[in-house]
Motif scaffolding. Structure first.
Motif, PDB file in Angstrom:
ATOM      1  N   GLU A   8       0.842  -1.194   0.000  1.00 39.32           N
ATOM      2  CA  GLU A   8       0.000   0.000   0.000  1.00 39.32           C
ATOM      3  C   GLU A   8       0.877   1.243   0.000  1.00 39.32           C
ATOM      4  OE1 GLU A   8      -3.184   0.194  -0.310  1.00 39.32           O
ATOM      5  OE2 GLU A   8      -4.120  -1.635   0.460  1.00 39.32           O
ATOM      6  N   GLN A   9       0.291   2.360  -0.434  1.00 47.70           N
ATOM      7  CA  GLN A   9       1.039   3.620  -0.423  1.00 47.70           C
ATOM      8  C   GLN A   9       1.269   4.089   1.018  1.00 47.70           C
ATOM      9  OE1 GLN A   9      -1.382   6.235  -2.878  1.00 47.70           O
ATOM     10  NE2 GLN A   9      -0.159   5.731  -4.679  1.00 47.70           N
ATOM     11  N   PRO A  10       2.403   4.760   1.250  1.00 46.65           N
ATOM     12  CA  PRO A  10       3.505   5.008   0.312  1.00 46.65           C
ATOM     13  C   PRO A  10       4.294   3.707   0.065  1.00 46.65           C
ATOM     14  CG  PRO A  10       4.102   5.799   2.502  1.00 46.65           C
ATOM     15  CD  PRO A  10       2.679   5.349   2.589  1.00 46.65           C
ATOM     16  N   HIS A  11       4.630   3.481  -1.197  1.00 41.95           N
ATOM     17  CA  HIS A  11       5.287   2.238  -1.583  1.00 41.95           C
ATOM     18  C   HIS A  11       6.795   2.319  -1.304  1.00 41.95           C
ATOM     19  CE1 HIS A  11       1.591   0.805  -3.390  1.00 41.95           C
ATOM     20  NE2 HIS A  11       1.513   1.894  -4.136  1.00 41.95           N
ATOM     21  N   GLY A  24      20.084  -0.667  -0.510  1.00 43.77           N
ATOM     22  CA  GLY A  24      19.352   0.408  -1.171  1.00 43.77           C
ATOM     23  C   GLY A  24      17.932   0.491  -0.649  1.00 43.77           C
ATOM     24  N   ARG A  25      17.337   1.651  -0.728  1.00 44.60           N
ATOM     25  CA  ARG A  25      15.939   1.825  -0.338  1.00 44.60           C
ATOM     26  C   ARG A  25      15.396   3.082  -0.992  1.00 44.60           C
ATOM     27  NH1 ARG A  25      15.934   3.557   6.070  1.00 44.60           N
ATOM     28  NH2 ARG A  25      17.359   5.327   5.937  1.00 44.60           N
ATOM     29  N   GLY A  26      14.078   3.194  -1.023  1.00 44.03           N
ATOM     30  CA  GLY A  26      13.453   4.351  -1.648  1.00 44.03           C
ATOM     31  C   GLY A  26      11.933   4.263  -1.557  1.00 44.03           C
ATOM     32  N   ASP A  29       5.671   6.019  -6.376  1.00 43.17           N
ATOM     33  CA  ASP A  29       4.271   6.445  -6.303  1.00 43.17           C
ATOM     34  C   ASP A  29       3.283   5.308  -6.546  1.00 43.17           C
ATOM     35  OD1 ASP A  29       5.079   9.044  -5.790  1.00 43.17           O
ATOM     36  OD2 ASP A  29       5.169   9.576  -7.935  1.00 43.17           O
ATOM     37  N   SER A  30       3.695   4.306  -7.322  1.00 42.43           N
ATOM     38  CA  SER A  30       2.793   3.196  -7.647  1.00 42.43           C
ATOM     39  C   SER A  30       3.601   1.901  -7.775  1.00 42.43           C
ATOM     40  CB  SER A  30       2.044   3.474  -8.940  1.00 42.43           C
ATOM     41  OG  SER A  30       2.944   3.497 -10.042  1.00 42.43           O
ATOM     42  N   LEU A  31       2.893   0.776  -7.680  1.00 39.51           N
ATOM     43  CA  LEU A  31       3.573  -0.503  -7.816  1.00 39.51           C
ATOM     44  C   LEU A  31       4.161  -0.670  -9.205  1.00 39.51           C
ATOM     45  CD1 LEU A  31       1.112  -2.901  -5.919  1.00 39.51           C
ATOM     46  CD2 LEU A  31       3.269  -1.933  -5.092  1.00 39.51           C
ATOM     47  N   ASP A  32       3.550  -0.061 -10.203  1.00 32.70           N
ATOM     48  CA  ASP A  32       4.068  -0.159 -11.572  1.00 32.70           C
ATOM     49  C   ASP A  32       5.463   0.436 -11.697  1.00 32.70           C
ATOM     50  OD1 ASP A  32       1.699  -1.318 -12.261  1.00 32.70           O
ATOM     51  OD2 ASP A  32       0.791   0.534 -13.014  1.00 32.70           O
ATOM     52  N   ALA A  33       5.802   1.332 -10.796  1.00 32.71           N
ATOM     53  CA  ALA A  33       7.101   2.001 -10.871  1.00 32.71           C
ATOM     54  C   ALA A  33       8.213   1.197 -10.200  1.00 32.71           C
ATOM     55  CB  ALA A  33       7.013   3.391 -10.230  1.00 32.71           C
ATOM     56  N   LEU A  34       7.853   0.094  -9.538  1.00 40.04           N
ATOM     57  CA  LEU A  34       8.880  -0.722  -8.886  1.00 40.04           C
ATOM     58  C   LEU A  34       9.752  -1.413  -9.930  1.00 40.04           C
ATOM     59  CD1 LEU A  34       6.892  -2.458  -5.994  1.00 40.04           C
ATOM     60  CD2 LEU A  34       8.709  -0.764  -5.736  1.00 40.04           C
ATOM     61  N   GLU A  35      11.040  -1.431  -9.698  1.00 43.53           N
ATOM     62  CA  GLU A  35      11.979  -2.147 -10.556  1.00 43.53           C
ATOM     63  C   GLU A  35      12.762  -3.137  -9.692  1.00 43.53           C
ATOM     64  OE1 GLU A  35      14.473   0.494 -12.686  1.00 43.53           O
ATOM     65  OE2 GLU A  35      12.825   1.509 -13.739  1.00 43.53           O
ATOM     66  N   LEU A  36      12.764  -4.384 -10.104  1.00 42.50           N
ATOM     67  CA  LEU A  36      13.446  -5.412  -9.329  1.00 42.50           C
ATOM     68  C   LEU A  36      14.942  -5.352  -9.591  1.00 42.50           C
ATOM     69  CD1 LEU A  36      12.844  -7.819  -7.414  1.00 42.50           C
ATOM     70  CD2 LEU A  36      12.972  -9.289  -9.432  1.00 42.50           C
ATOM     71  N   ASP A 209       9.337   2.523  10.607  1.00 38.80           N
ATOM     72  CA  ASP A 209       8.747   1.630   9.614  1.00 38.80           C
ATOM     73  C   ASP A 209       9.779   0.601   9.171  1.00 38.80           C
ATOM     74  OD1 ASP A 209      10.174   2.547   7.099  1.00 38.80           O
ATOM     75  OD2 ASP A 209       9.247   4.438   7.711  1.00 38.80           O
ATOM     76  N   PHE A 210       9.322  -0.363   8.359  1.00 40.38           N
ATOM     77  CA  PHE A 210      10.176  -1.513   8.029  1.00 40.38           C
ATOM     78  C   PHE A 210      11.443  -1.121   7.267  1.00 40.38           C
ATOM     79  CE2 PHE A 210       7.800  -1.157   4.075  1.00 40.38           C
ATOM     80  CZ  PHE A 210       8.704  -1.556   3.099  1.00 40.38           C
ATOM     81  N   SER A 211      11.390  -0.004   6.539  1.00 36.14           N
ATOM     82  CA  SER A 211      12.568   0.402   5.780  1.00 36.14           C
ATOM     83  C   SER A 211      13.719   0.785   6.701  1.00 36.14           C
ATOM     84  CB  SER A 211      12.230   1.567   4.852  1.00 36.14           C
ATOM     85  OG  SER A 211      11.868   2.728   5.597  1.00 36.14           O
ATOM     86  N   GLU A 212      13.405   1.081   7.969  1.00 33.68           N
ATOM     87  CA  GLU A 212      14.436   1.384   8.962  1.00 33.68           C
ATOM     88  C   GLU A 212      14.686   0.188   9.890  1.00 33.68           C
ATOM     89  OE1 GLU A 212      12.291   4.901  10.429  1.00 33.68           O
ATOM     90  OE2 GLU A 212      14.047   6.071   9.864  1.00 33.68           O
ATOM     91  N   TRP A 213      13.636  -0.590  10.149  1.00 35.00           N
ATOM     92  CA  TRP A 213      13.777  -1.725  11.075  1.00 35.00           C
ATOM     93  C   TRP A 213      14.727  -2.797  10.558  1.00 35.00           C
ATOM     94  CZ3 TRP A 213       7.742  -2.293  11.374  1.00 35.00           C
ATOM     95  CH2 TRP A 213       7.217  -1.211  12.069  1.00 35.00           C
TER      96      TRP A 213
END
Length: 395
Positions: A8-11, A24-26, A29-36, A209-213
């Motif tokens: 869910e947003q924010p992604h 890396g992290r970031g 705006d949408s799931l379509d913008a995710l790059e693996l 949030d998980f990006s820091e945990w």
């Protein structure tokens, strides 16, 4: 490498190693913008903490499937929503122990499942965010203030809870003991718990949030996956199908192997039967005095051993054959053909050269039990053959 992203947003997204080292992290705006990124071993979607509830439930069932079927009815009276509108996932179960169950709205997970299916890369798991909270090695639980009104608590591998700040006091008073070791990300919560009698409360700034945990983990275990049952990831279903196909091929290979082995066994058994019949025929012709034949192969070997050792049994044939058995090894020869008629033995012997044939003739002449006559001799294909007539010596 593990790739985490918020469903869910924010992604938010994070790339890290399983020891918590961030690569890396970031945010997109949408799931379509995710790059693996490259070299990713596992992809994990992260569900909002307040959309997944984890409960302990006691169900007296002895199998996992029966326990899962009974869980909705065991929890029905304590849930605000109709059980038909909820998805239940058993995260942990052992016979005779309470089951750990994740509960979430079916409409919500349907939307997430469809969104995951539209991504250009496979997703291996979907976990509630609070199960990514690290637990300090010296504490039993970690408390994080996710925002001004929500508190997340992680108490074990598949255990966690989301509370509003007003319910935190109730959670604390329900604890069986007040000396439980707790790490608090928020200093205000830490002071508040100390004020209520907490004796082992420590501050631990790990972020909100998980990006820091994730960077505070020494080893990341992906627990609490709710993509189970009807929501199993698409590619894992394909892998199961491939495993089934591989299993079918393996079973077919075993069937072919056993059929082929059975056919080969039948052929060998038939061949052995024919050989035994031939051995019995030869044995009867060679030892006509034998009155009882049980194992012609073994009996033939025993008779030949007796002849080689110089043993002379009853009967004219045995006497003559014994003489041959004593002479052949000395001349290093071989028997090519043998026949017995009218108490005379005709035998064709093979030696390496004429010297060997002379040795054989000399050995026969030294035997007082037999009279030997050389009928013919010759050389062919680097071999010397001699045909002898052997009879019992007179007088």
């Amino acid at each position: 490498m593990i790739f985490f992203f918020a469903i869910e947003q924010p992604h938010r997204w994070v790339v890290c190693e399983d020891n918590g080292t961030l690569d890396g992290r970031g945010t997109v705006d949408s799931l379509d913008a995710l790059e693996l990124p490259k070299n990713i071993d596992k992809v994990v979607a992260v569900a909002p903490a307040n959309d997944v509830t984890i409960r302990k439930v006691e169900v007296p069932a002895r199998s996992r499937s029966k326990t899962l079927a009974a869980i909705p009815y065991a929890l029905e009276e304590t849930l605000a929503s109709d059980v038909e509108q909820l998805h239940f996932v058993m995260l942990d179960w052992k016979p005779g122990a309470n089951a750990t169950v994740a509960i979430l709205d079916k409409a919500k997970i349907n939307n997430w499942y469809q969104a995951i299916g539209q991504l250009p890369f496979p997703v291996d798991a979907l976990v509630p965010e609070y199960l990514l909270i690290p637990i300090h090695p010296q504490t039993d639980a970690t408390i994080v203030r996710a925002d001004s009104d929500m508190v997340c608590i992680r108490t074990g591998p598949n255990e966690g809870i989301v509370l509003d700040t007003y319910s935190l006091d109730m959670w604390w008073h329900d604890l069986a003991r007040k000396d439980v070791a707790i790490a608090c990300q928020d200093p205000e919560i830490a002071r508040h718990l100390v004020g209520m009698g907490g004796t082992m409360i420590r501050e631990w700034d790990i972020g909100t949030d998980f990006s820091e945990w994730l960077r505070h983990h020494t080893h990341i275990d992906i627990t609490g996956n709710v993509l189970q049952g009807a929501y199993t990831p698409h590619h894992q279903g394909q892998e199961v199908s491939r495993y089934k196909s591989a299993g079918a091929v393996l079973i077919a290979a075993f069937v072919v192997y056993f059929v082929a082995s059975g056919y080969e066994y039948f052929q060998l058994a038939s061949q052995e039967k024919r050989l035994n019949e031939q051995i019995e025929t030869v044995f009867r012709e060679t030892f006509p005095d034998a009155s009882r034949i049980v194992n012609p192969r073994l009996q033939m070997e025993q008779r030949l051993k007796q002849l080689r050792s110089g043993y002379v049994g009853e009967g004219e044939f045995q006497v003559l054959l014994s003489a041959v058995a004593r002479a052949i090894p000395v001349a290093q020869g071989k028997i090519e053909e043998i026949s017995f008629r009218d108490n005379e033995l005709t035998v064709t012997c093979i030696t390496r050269d004429f010297a060997g044939l002379d040795t054989l003739k000399k050995k026969f002449a030294e035997d007082p039990l037999v009279a030997v006559e050389l009928l013919s001799s010759g050389s062919r294909d680097n071999r010397v053959s001699g045909r002898f007539k052997i009879a019992r010596a007179q007088g």
